[in-house]
Design a protein around this motif. Structure first.
Motif, PDB file in Angstrom:
ATOM      1  N   GLY A 143       0.785  -1.225   0.000  1.00 32.33           N
ATOM      2  CA  GLY A 143       0.000   0.000   0.000  1.00 32.33           C
ATOM      3  C   GLY A 143       0.815   1.271   0.000  1.00 32.33           C
ATOM      4  N   PRO A 144       1.827   1.436  -0.902  1.00 34.76           N
ATOM      5  CA  PRO A 144       2.641   2.653  -0.891  1.00 34.76           C
ATOM      6  C   PRO A 144       1.786   3.905  -1.078  1.00 34.76           C
ATOM      7  N   MET A 145       2.089   4.935  -0.300  1.00 30.94           N
ATOM      8  CA  MET A 145       1.311   6.167  -0.305  1.00 30.94           C
ATOM      9  C   MET A 145       2.283   7.340  -0.193  1.00 30.94           C
ATOM     10  N   TRP A 146       2.420   8.104  -1.278  1.00 33.68           N
ATOM     11  CA  TRP A 146       3.367   9.214  -1.329  1.00 33.68           C
ATOM     12  C   TRP A 146       2.766  10.491  -0.745  1.00 33.68           C
ATOM     13  N   MET A 147       3.642  11.328  -0.172  1.00 28.42           N
ATOM     14  CA  MET A 147       3.256  12.671   0.248  1.00 28.42           C
ATOM     15  C   MET A 147       4.483  13.569   0.161  1.00 28.42           C
ATOM     16  N   ARG A 148       4.333  14.725  -0.486  1.00 21.37           N
ATOM     17  CA  ARG A 148       5.404  15.718  -0.478  1.00 21.37           C
ATOM     18  C   ARG A 148       5.113  16.739   0.626  1.00 21.37           C
ATOM     19  N   PHE A 149       6.110  17.059   1.415  1.00 14.70           N
ATOM     20  CA  PHE A 149       5.939  18.074   2.448  1.00 14.70           C
ATOM     21  C   PHE A 149       5.685  19.432   1.809  1.00 14.70           C
ATOM     22  N   ASN A 150       4.835  20.215   2.445  1.00 13.00           N
ATOM     23  CA  ASN A 150       4.565  21.554   1.968  1.00 13.00           C
ATOM     24  C   ASN A 150       5.816  22.428   2.090  1.00 13.00           C
ATOM     25  N   ALA A 151       6.062  23.222   1.065  1.00 13.20           N
ATOM     26  CA  ALA A 151       7.084  24.282   1.091  1.00 13.20           C
ATOM     27  C   ALA A 151       8.519  23.770   1.183  1.00 13.20           C
ATOM     28  N   ARG A 152       8.752  22.461   0.952  1.00 15.99           N
ATOM     29  CA  ARG A 152      10.136  21.996   0.903  1.00 15.99           C
ATOM     30  C   ARG A 152      10.222  20.705   0.097  1.00 15.99           C
ATOM     31  N   ASN A 153      11.390  20.475  -0.463  1.00 13.95           N
ATOM     32  CA  ASN A 153      11.617  19.280  -1.263  1.00 13.95           C
ATOM     33  C   ASN A 153      12.017  18.111  -0.364  1.00 13.95           C
ATOM     34  N   GLU A 154      11.019  17.576   0.302  1.00 15.20           N
ATOM     35  CA  GLU A 154      11.180  16.367   1.094  1.00 15.20           C
ATOM     36  C   GLU A 154       9.887  15.581   1.011  1.00 15.20           C
ATOM     37  N   TRP A 155      10.008  14.274   0.957  1.00 21.99           N
ATOM     38  CA  TRP A 155       8.850  13.423   0.736  1.00 21.99           C
ATOM     39  C   TRP A 155       8.741  12.368   1.829  1.00 21.99           C
ATOM     40  N   VAL A 156       7.511  11.863   2.000  1.00 19.03           N
ATOM     41  CA  VAL A 156       7.259  10.677   2.827  1.00 19.03           C
ATOM     42  C   VAL A 156       6.664   9.609   1.921  1.00 19.03           C
ATOM     43  N   LEU A 157       7.180   8.422   2.011  1.00 19.26           N
ATOM     44  CA  LEU A 157       6.548   7.255   1.405  1.00 19.26           C
ATOM     45  C   LEU A 157       5.983   6.428   2.552  1.00 19.26           C
ATOM     46  N   TYR A 158       4.668   6.511   2.723  1.00 17.14           N
ATOM     47  CA  TYR A 158       4.014   5.728   3.773  1.00 17.14           C
ATOM     48  C   TYR A 158       3.827   4.290   3.277  1.00 17.14           C
ATOM     49  N   LEU A 159       4.148   3.329   4.138  1.00 16.68           N
ATOM     50  CA  LEU A 159       4.041   1.918   3.786  1.00 16.68           C
ATOM     51  C   LEU A 159       3.260   1.183   4.865  1.00 16.68           C
ATOM     52  N   ASP A 160       2.307   0.378   4.449  1.00 13.65           N
ATOM     53  CA  ASP A 160       1.467  -0.385   5.361  1.00 13.65           C
ATOM     54  C   ASP A 160       2.205  -1.653   5.778  1.00 13.65           C
ATOM     55  N   GLN A 161       2.537  -1.744   7.070  1.00 15.80           N
ATOM     56  CA  GLN A 161       3.229  -2.922   7.598  1.00 15.80           C
ATOM     57  C   GLN A 161       2.221  -4.051   7.841  1.00 15.80           C
ATOM     58  N   TYR A 162       1.613  -4.522   6.750  1.00 19.23           N
ATOM     59  CA  TYR A 162       0.508  -5.470   6.881  1.00 19.23           C
ATOM     60  C   TYR A 162       0.957  -6.804   7.451  1.00 19.23           C
ATOM     61  N   ALA A 163       2.192  -7.215   7.187  1.00 19.80           N
ATOM     62  CA  ALA A 163       2.647  -8.527   7.654  1.00 19.80           C
ATOM     63  C   ALA A 163       2.685  -8.587   9.175  1.00 19.80           C
ATOM     64  N   SER A 164       2.987  -7.452   9.815  1.00 18.35           N
ATOM     65  CA  SER A 164       3.044  -7.414  11.273  1.00 18.35           C
ATOM     66  C   SER A 164       1.812  -6.771  11.884  1.00 18.35           C
ATOM     67  N   GLY A 165       0.905  -6.239  11.039  1.00 17.99           N
ATOM     68  CA  GLY A 165      -0.316  -5.622  11.522  1.00 17.99           C
ATOM     69  C   GLY A 165      -0.106  -4.298  12.228  1.00 17.99           C
ATOM     70  N   ARG A 166       1.017  -3.614  11.961  1.00 19.00           N
ATOM     71  CA  ARG A 166       1.325  -2.382  12.685  1.00 19.00           C
ATOM     72  C   ARG A 166       0.916  -1.112  11.938  1.00 19.00           C
ATOM     73  N   GLY A 167       0.264  -1.250  10.797  1.00 13.58           N
ATOM     74  CA  GLY A 167      -0.215  -0.071  10.084  1.00 13.58           C
ATOM     75  C   GLY A 167       0.891   0.688   9.380  1.00 13.58           C
ATOM     76  N   TYR A 168       0.610   1.950   9.078  1.00 10.46           N
ATOM     77  CA  TYR A 168       1.520   2.733   8.241  1.00 10.46           C
ATOM     78  C   TYR A 168       2.797   3.152   8.965  1.00 10.46           C
ATOM     79  N   LEU A 169       3.902   3.056   8.219  1.00 11.01           N
ATOM     80  CA  LEU A 169       5.221   3.509   8.635  1.00 11.01           C
ATOM     81  C   LEU A 169       5.693   4.560   7.639  1.00 11.01           C
TER      82      LEU A 169
END
Length: 479
Positions: A267-293
């Motif tokens: 479940g990759p989910m991209w987000m670019r931070f506002n006002a700066r060139n930095e990104w988050v790639l959120y990943l669903d840790q489904y195998a361990s059931g811990r949700g997004y990292l």
């Protein structure tokens, strides 16, 4: 001659109408969007009829999230399987229109995984809005019936393609190989998410390897080697780059350098931070059931730049967040969203004539008890009525999306099933107390001659012909 002229006239009118229709459907060209100040996430929460719907969360920094609408669902599918997963938020390039597109799938509510994989819905579910808060009724968009032996349609995404002036809509479909399941990514072009071009293969892995989840992010000029980067769940988390959405894609690497290997995440989910060139790639840790990292990077096309967050630097909120998408919000968009989906106060509902007792739920039954434990069982939110019109509905605090609902004049705590009957049974008019005007009574919307009252400590919906029943039907809403 007059017949020929008439036909020519009719053809001209038809051509004009066709042009007008196409012009209305064609999105505006890219406009300068106001600076973005916040973030909106759409997601689902899990395998249930209420979990597989649309939920929203908001963040001011992109790492700490707060569930909106008291943690309850905000949109419910009433079409297809009546469940949705994997929602994608899409904004038009002109900033004047929005869509939510989602998988038409409801596991454990009439469908199992085998059916969903081998004979699932070929449709996506779509909502449309002009302001992010008022949404159309959902419709089904058939995307997979045109794929030979296509068995389903999962995990849709869409991105505006400036090269073609429309959206590239892409999703996963199972087309079996040698009798075994094989999901591949297909794409089609669309201007309005109501009609599409003929689906074409987009991402296919060799041999029996499947690919289901993929999401593309655009990087600005000067950042990395590629204009577009996509992350895909294909047995690992593969990063690829391209300078054209429908061009050639090059494999860049994976996330083994930060310890994310094999089938740990999806479940990759991209987000670019506002006002700066930095990104988050959120990943669903489904195998361990811990949700997004969240995985951080200053260059999406350089796997070596990806890093894990510091401990305690992020908070995903109370709801479990499954495969979704994030939209960067302008100040105007954020103000509208927060005003519409704001939390309401947490209250207790005290009995007038048994003042040591409060309304509480217990095993989905509803009664008045003293010393409610756990305390959350006796906490409620009075939210705008499910039928509207200046009414209220009474929502559980520890079971978001569950409401006090009359059923055969008894009361239950039940999940909103999206029907008009449920809405009417769970809606009340808050009026001056029948035994004391400084207190409150709740008149049924569905049965206006009846009120919420307690009888032998259980809540009922009854007429109130005498002083005793009027006292039983009087309450105080307290903080």
């Amino acid at each position: 001659m007059s017949r020929v002229l008439a036909r020519l006239g009719a053809a001209t009118v038809a051509a004009c109408l066709l042009f007008a229709t196409w012009s209305a459907a064609t999105p505006k060209q890219a406009a300068a969007i106001d600076p973005t100040v916040g973030y909106l996430m759409a997601h689902f929460t899990g395998e249930s009829s209420t979990g597989q719907q649309i939920y929203l969360a908001h963040s001011t920094d992109g790492l700490r999230w707060k569930d909106l609408h008291n943690g309850g669902l905000v949109l419910r599918s009433t079409v297809g399987t009546r469940g949705v997963r994997d929602p994608a938020l899409v904004r038009s390039p002109g900033g004047d229109r929005y869509w939510i597109i989602a998988t038409d799938l409801c596991i454990s509510c009439g469908q199992d995984w085998s059916t969903a994989i081998n004979n699932g819905s070929r449709n996506l579910v779509v909502w449309e809005s002009t302001d992010l808060v008022n949404w159309s009724t959902p419709w089904l968009l058939n995307v997979a019936s045109g794929i030979p032996d296509g068995r389903n349609a999962w995990a849709p995404e869409a991105i505006w393609n400036p090269a073609t002036g429309d959206y590239v809509l892409y999703w996963a479909t199972n087309v079996p190989l040698n009798g075994a399941t094989k999901h591949r990514i297909y794409y089609a072009r669309t201007t309005d998410f109501r009609s599409i071009t003929t689906p074409q293969p987009y991402v296919t892995r060799p041999g029996s390897q499947e690919i289901i989840d993929t999401q593309i992010v655009e990087a600005p000029a000067g950042v990395g080697a590629y204009r577009y980067v996509r992350a895909s769940g294909d047995g690992q988390l593969t990063i690829e780059g391209s300078n054209a959405i429908l061009g050639t894609w090059t494999t860049i690497g994976n996330l083994s350098g930060i310890g994310l290997t094999g089938a740990q995440v999806e479940g990759p989910m991209w987000m670019r931070f506002n006002a700066r060139n930095e990104w988050v790639l959120y990943l669903d840790q489904y195998a361990s059931g811990r949700g997004y990292l969240p995985v951080l990077t200053t260059n999406p096309s350089s796997p070596a730049s990806y890093r894990l967050p510091a401990a305690g630097s992020y908070d995903m909120g109370a709801n479990r967040k499954r495969h979704g998408s994030i939209l960067n919000l302008t100040a105007a968009e954020q103000n509208r969203v927060l005003a519409r989906w704001r939390d309401t106060a947490i209250n207790r509902i005290q009995s007038y004539n048994l003042q040591d007792r409060y309304v509480r739920h217990a095993n989905y039954d509803v009664r008045v008890d003293p010393s409610v434990s756990p305390v959350q069982d006796g906490q409620w939110r009075l939210v705008p009525g499910l039928t509207g019109s200046g009414t209220v509905s009474i929502q559980s605090v520890n079971f978001p999306g569950y409401y006090l609902r009359s059923y055969g004049f008894d009361f239950r705590l039940e999940a909103d099933d999206g029907t008009a009957t449920f809405a009417a049974d769970a809606t009340f008019r808050q009026v001056a107390g029948l035994a004391s005007a400084s207190w409150t009574s709740f008149q049924s919307y569905h049965h206006p001659d009846r009120y919420i009252r307690h009888y032998s400590y259980l809540l009922r919906l009854d007429p109130v012909p005498d002083a005793q029943s009027r006292a039983d039907a009087t309450f105080r809403v307290t903080g």
